[in-house]
Design an enzyme around this catalytic site. Structure first.
Site, PDB file in Angstrom:
ATOM      1  N   HIS A  64       0.844  -1.202   0.000  1.00  0.00           N
ATOM      2  CA  HIS A  64       0.000   0.000   0.000  1.00  0.00           C
ATOM      3  C   HIS A  64       0.878   1.252   0.000  1.00  0.00           C
ATOM      4  CE1 HIS A  64      -2.862   3.065   1.193  1.00  0.00           C
ATOM      5  NE2 HIS A  64      -2.185   3.285   2.304  1.00  0.00           N
ATOM      6  N   ASP A 106       5.602  22.118 -26.369  1.00  0.00           N
ATOM      7  CA  ASP A 106       5.657  20.746 -25.846  1.00  0.00           C
ATOM      8  C   ASP A 106       6.726  20.731 -24.759  1.00  0.00           C
ATOM      9  OD1 ASP A 106       5.817  17.883 -25.508  1.00  0.00           O
ATOM     10  OD2 ASP A 106       4.903  17.697 -27.475  1.00  0.00           O
ATOM     11  N   TRP A 161       7.047   0.316   3.963  1.00  0.00           N
ATOM     12  CA  TRP A 161       7.507   1.055   2.767  1.00  0.00           C
ATOM     13  C   TRP A 161       8.872   1.673   2.998  1.00  0.00           C
ATOM     14  CZ3 TRP A 161       8.721   6.097   1.275  1.00  0.00           C
ATOM     15  CH2 TRP A 161       8.585   7.079   2.252  1.00  0.00           C
ATOM     16  N   SER A 168      12.733   6.638 -13.995  1.00  0.00           N
ATOM     17  CA  SER A 168      11.608   7.353 -14.600  1.00  0.00           C
ATOM     18  C   SER A 168      11.444   8.735 -13.970  1.00  0.00           C
ATOM     19  CB  SER A 168      10.336   6.523 -14.430  1.00  0.00           C
ATOM     20  OG  SER A 168       9.209   7.308 -14.633  1.00  0.00           O
ATOM     21  N   SER A 169      11.511   8.789 -12.630  1.00  0.00           N
ATOM     22  CA  SER A 169      11.338  10.087 -11.960  1.00  0.00           C
ATOM     23  C   SER A 169      12.451  11.049 -12.332  1.00  0.00           C
ATOM     24  CB  SER A 169      11.369   9.918 -10.447  1.00  0.00           C
ATOM     25  OG  SER A 169      10.294   9.165 -10.033  1.00  0.00           O
ATOM     26  N   HIS A 172      13.124  12.242   3.475  1.00  0.00           N
ATOM     27  CA  HIS A 172      12.455  13.475   3.878  1.00  0.00           C
ATOM     28  C   HIS A 172      12.233  14.429   2.713  1.00  0.00           C
ATOM     29  CE1 HIS A 172      10.231  15.560   6.765  1.00  0.00           C
ATOM     30  NE2 HIS A 172      10.661  16.655   6.166  1.00  0.00           N
ATOM     31  N   GLU A 192      11.783  13.468  -0.154  1.00  0.00           N
ATOM     32  CA  GLU A 192      10.736  12.764  -0.894  1.00  0.00           C
ATOM     33  C   GLU A 192       9.340  13.186  -0.425  1.00  0.00           C
ATOM     34  OE1 GLU A 192      10.426  10.684  -3.389  1.00  0.00           O
ATOM     35  OE2 GLU A 192       8.388   9.958  -3.040  1.00  0.00           O
ATOM     36  N   TYR A 195       8.498  16.000   0.638  1.00  0.00           N
ATOM     37  CA  TYR A 195       8.212  17.323   0.076  1.00  0.00           C
ATOM     38  C   TYR A 195       8.004  17.257  -1.420  1.00  0.00           C
ATOM     39  CZ  TYR A 195       9.128  19.054   4.670  1.00  0.00           C
ATOM     40  OH  TYR A 195       9.048  19.262   6.012  1.00  0.00           O
ATOM     41  N   SER A 237      -2.276  27.008  -4.889  1.00  0.00           N
ATOM     42  CA  SER A 237      -1.983  28.428  -5.094  1.00  0.00           C
ATOM     43  C   SER A 237      -2.511  28.933  -6.431  1.00  0.00           C
ATOM     44  CB  SER A 237      -0.475  28.673  -5.039  1.00  0.00           C
ATOM     45  OG  SER A 237       0.044  28.198  -3.838  1.00  0.00           O
ATOM     46  N   HIS A 294      14.857  13.474  12.161  1.00  0.00           N
ATOM     47  CA  HIS A 294      13.680  13.509  13.045  1.00  0.00           C
ATOM     48  C   HIS A 294      12.820  12.256  12.868  1.00  0.00           C
ATOM     49  CE1 HIS A 294      11.352  15.973   9.790  1.00  0.00           C
ATOM     50  NE2 HIS A 294      11.157  14.703   9.615  1.00  0.00           N
ATOM     51  N   HIS A 295      13.121  11.467  11.840  1.00  0.00           N
ATOM     52  CA  HIS A 295      12.449  10.168  11.716  1.00  0.00           C
ATOM     53  C   HIS A 295      13.121   9.122  12.602  1.00  0.00           C
ATOM     54  CE1 HIS A 295      10.072  11.388   8.180  1.00  0.00           C
ATOM     55  NE2 HIS A 295      11.120  12.127   7.895  1.00  0.00           N
ATOM     56  N   THR A 314       6.057  27.163   5.899  1.00  0.00           N
ATOM     57  CA  THR A 314       4.753  26.544   5.660  1.00  0.00           C
ATOM     58  C   THR A 314       3.643  27.449   6.190  1.00  0.00           C
ATOM     59  OG1 THR A 314       5.900  24.463   6.030  1.00  0.00           O
ATOM     60  CG2 THR A 314       3.523  24.364   5.824  1.00  0.00           C
ATOM     61  N   LYS A 346       2.847  30.127   3.813  1.00  0.00           N
ATOM     62  CA  LYS A 346       1.980  29.679   2.724  1.00  0.00           C
ATOM     63  C   LYS A 346       0.521  29.655   3.161  1.00  0.00           C
ATOM     64  CE  LYS A 346       4.957  27.034  -0.190  1.00  0.00           C
ATOM     65  NZ  LYS A 346       4.359  27.640  -1.368  1.00  0.00           N
ATOM     66  N   ARG A 363       1.856   0.841  15.144  1.00  0.00           N
ATOM     67  CA  ARG A 363       1.616   0.693  13.711  1.00  0.00           C
ATOM     68  C   ARG A 363       1.948  -0.721  13.265  1.00  0.00           C
ATOM     69  NH1 ARG A 363       5.814   4.624  10.678  1.00  0.00           N
ATOM     70  NH2 ARG A 363       4.677   3.871   8.894  1.00  0.00           N
TER      71      ARG A 363
END
Lengths: 210, 542
Positions: free
Chosen positions: B89, B118, B154, B182-183, B266, B268, B270, B281, B315-316, B341, B344, B463
């Site tokens: 998932h 294009d 994951w 690809s990315s 991290h 990622e 964002y 926006s 922080h993870h 943030t 924003k 979890r």
């Protein structure tokens, strides 16, 4: 469509080359992080690793004022029928003093196996001040079925151990190793006594079978 | 997701039709047209359809998890399979649904918003899309392999993903490599397009926020995807070639894995939220009928968030045994992210303030994004407090936090974008009443699912566990009911999109009366080729 894109072709190519350079740099950086991490940890002692080969004794006056509790924890590994025991779970030492503790490996399984005891120190800053003169952890151990083997750990906590550290825990975790990789560790600074000691403890016949 | 712009609607000057007309005759028809296409609109459509498919597959996996957690005890699946479901998932949603959806939107809208004909590298564009079905077919195929699919979460922490991993892990590594390539190719293409193909007269600070956020996201991708590739390569070598990068028994360090992973991980997260900021926006000013408040501060805030994202990874890992200095550094640097943030969120609210607001479906989703993403941001601040994190770590509070920023955050912004641009893609407005139903079912479903997780997490529910103590039963039952409500209402979304492709109220070129960006100057549906002669851009003051 043709004209605009064609007109900008050189600029696009330049941008692509620049991004590819950044990309290549980040690929190198990703792999460079591994040795960088090791160096960083070695300098700061952050991950609690100890030296991987014998160190020499630092001759210094024993600090009788301070006493530090040295605790020993041993842990087995999944799938490895071994037991690692320490004769004394806890001793009290003065900084500067060297001490000796005996550990016993026992193979409870039915075949000869190779394993290594991997050390870890808590709190991690103490690992910079823990010097191991003799340790079974510098090399893999091979034990026949039912065999047991006692080896000493000779260590010293140097006097520059930060004063807030009152207790140091040294954990040995057993990890199974490939069967053909029994390696002898080389002493790092060529101290004769260490080389002799290492050879002696590596030698099974004098290791004290019980 | 959108229909293909019909070819007979090509609207271009005589000279253009002569040039492209010949080109058109050689275009492959049928399936090969889609396989070989280099058109940014067609590739954008392919990305969006792919992402929707992955979203539904990943959603089914989530529903298996929620069905098992409906009651305490083991009812439906074995713990081993449960772990595979949570892992797949997460992987499918992150790499297969959210990221390709944003790339698809970028493909469709970046050239239209900057007045380019294009993408800069159309063939590379085709290649980066077609890598994705390969990567995810490979990843999904691990479910049918002996030993099952990856089951280590994951985040695939070593040694769970090396020493103790199922044999299919090697396939998982390969699929991540392909998705990563690809990315990266997509990011290079987007950077090259934005930097080089802007309409004459359009400066960087004239670009829409969507284009800006995507430019910054593309740089993040270039910077961190190689680190992900490096990490999985090291795993591959640990598993198959006897190295010990992450194996303590051989002199490696499992904590190194976590550092490397989160150095990628991290930024990622964002990557998955900055384009969402851009979309919101763009949508809020349209339906508030005001210019975006604080355009420049929005750009700088996005850039600051991107830079800070490289300084907060640990922080993870507050509980791995970091020294006090590191705990403090990562705690404060993480809290610092709340400042840009907050800028924003302030700007969005100020844009709404005294605006002439109407609540079209796109606007509903955008407003829900602002409110619910902020809730996720606040729980993020709570988690940033290192001593508090020792309590929250690996509980459902974390699950609640990141689902609030990813589902009503990233996913709602994608839905807002789809409702906003569907008239441009298909030439029809989506069915209003059904869209409103979809919105309200989704927003209620999402909150029913994830809000109780805050409570079960604070009460101590861990979890990634298929069973739980009885005191968590009520919270979990509510979560599961909400999850099925949210999941099923996405079928309504599919129906709405299909209906919109096939017909509906015809949309004019400028489908929303407050929409000012360049894409609204081309007809609806957008013809296959647009801006073959670059438009002269009239700067609007932001």
């Amino acid at each position: 469509m043709v004209n605009v894109v064609e007109d900008r072709r050189p600029q696009v190519r330049r941008t692509v080359i620049k991004t590819l350079v950044v990309l290549a740099g980040m690929c190198v950086f990703a792999f460079a992080l591994v040795p960088l991490y090791d160096v960083f940890c070695q300098v700061t002692g952050l991950n609690g690793k100890t030296a991987s080969s014998a160190q020499s004794l630092v001759h210094q006056e024993v600090d009788d004022e301070r006493t530090v509790t040295m605790q020993f924890v041993t842990r087995g590994a999944a799938g490895l029928p071994w037991r690692l025991e320490v004769e004394e779970r806890q001793i009290r030492v003065h900084p500067g003093q060297s001490a000796e503790v005996h550990f016993t490996f026992r193979n409870l399984g039915e075949r000869s196996l190779v394993a290594r005891a991997v050390p870890s120190v808590t709190p991690s800053p103490a690992s910079l001040h823990l010097r191991k003169l003799v340790c079974f952890c510098f090399e893999n151990q091979r034990l026949a079925a039912g065999e047991s083997f006692t080896a000493p750990l000779v260590f010293q906590l140097t006097r520059d151990l930060p004063p807030e550290i009152k207790a140091v825990t040294l954990v040995y975790t057993l990890y199974p190793q490939e069967n053909d990789t029994v390696t002898a560790a080389m002493p790092d600074d060529g101290k004769h006594i260490d080389a002799v000691a290492t050879r002696r403890w590596a030698d099974r016949s004098s290791g004290g079978e019980t | 997701m959108a229909s293909l712009p019909p070819k007979h609607r090509l609207q271009s000057s005589a000279a253009d039709s002569a040039a492209t007309g010949q080109h058109e005759h050689h275009r492959p028809r049928g399936l090969m047209r889609w396989v070989l296409t280099t058109n940014h609109k067609e590739i954008g459509t392919l990305y969006l359809i792919f992402s929707l498919t992955m979203f539904l597959i990943g959603g089914v996996f989530a529903l298996v998890v929620r069905a098992e957690l409906f009651q305490p005890g083991l009812q439906l699946v074995q713990p081993e399979f449960f772990n595979q479901m949570t892992t797949m998932h997460g992987l499918i949603m992150v790499f297969g649904a959210v990221m390709p959806a944003f790339v698809g939107l970028a493909n469709w809208m970046v050239p239209l918003q900057i007045g380019a004909p294009d993408m800069a590298l159309p063939r590379l564009n085709n290649f980066s899309f077609w890598l994705l079905p390969i990567a995810f077919t490979l990843m999904l195929s691990t479910l049918f392999m002996p030993g099952g699919a990856p089951n280590f979460g994951w985040t695939f922490y070593a040694p769970l993903s090396t020493t103790y991993a199922p044999p299919s892990t090697t396939f998982f590594i390969l699929s991540l490599h392909i998705a990563g390539i690809s990315s990266i190719l997509g990011a290079i293409n987007i950077i090259a397009t934005i930097l080089n193909l802007r309409a004459p007269g359009m400066r960087m600070m004239d670009m829409t926020l969507f284009v800006w956020t995507w430019l910054i996201t593309a740089f993040l991708l270039i910077a961190v995807m190689p680190v992900l590739a490096g990490v999985v390569t090291m795993m591959l070598m640990d598993i198959n070639f006897g190295t010990s990068f992450f194996n303590a028994g051989g002199g490696g360090d499992p904590v190194l894995f976590q550092h490397l992973f989160w150095f990628f991980g991290h930024p990622e997260v964002y990557i998955m939220i900055l384009p969402a900021f851009g979309i919101v926006s763009v949508i809020i000013p349209t339906f508030a009928r005001k210019r975006l408040f604080g355009y420049a501060s929005m750009v700088y805030a996005t850039a600051s968030i991107a830079i800070l994202s490289f300084l907060v990874w640990a922080h993870h890992m507050f509980v791995v045994g970091l020294p006090l200095v590191a705990e403090l550094f990562f705690m404060y640097s993480t809290m610092l992210i709340a400042v840009p943030t907050g800028v924003k969120v302030f700007n969005w609210i100020t844009t709404l303030f005294r605006g002439s607001i109407s609540f079209e479906p796109a606007m509903l989703f955008a407003i829900a994004f602002v409110v619910l993403f902020t809730i996720g941001g606040f729980s993020g601040l709570m988690l940033a407090i290192s001593p508090a994190d020792f309590q929250y770590h690996d509980t459902y509070f974390v699950v609640a936090h990141f689902h609030y920023v990813l589902v009503p955050g990233a996913v709602f912004s994608i839905m807002a974008a789809v409702y906003y641009w569907l008239p441009k893609w298909t030439g029809h407005y989506p069915h209003l009443r059904l869209s409103q139903w979809h919105f309200w079912l989704s927003v209620i479903g999402v909150n029913l699912t994830f809000f109780p997780m805050h409570f079960s997490g604070l009460a101590g529910m861990p979890r990634r566990i298929p069973d739980y103590s009885l005191q968590f039963a009520d919270f979990n039952m509510v979560s599961s009911i909400g999850a099925f409500m949210f999941g099923l209402s996405q079928l309504l979304f599919v129906v709405i999109v299909i209906m919109c492709v096939r017909g509906g109220k015809t949309a004019p070129a400028k489908a929303w009366d407050g929409a000012e960006d360049l894409e609204w100057t081309v007809p609806s549906p957008a013809p296959l080729h647009t801006f073959e002669h670059p438009p002269q851009y009239r700067p609007v003051e932001h």
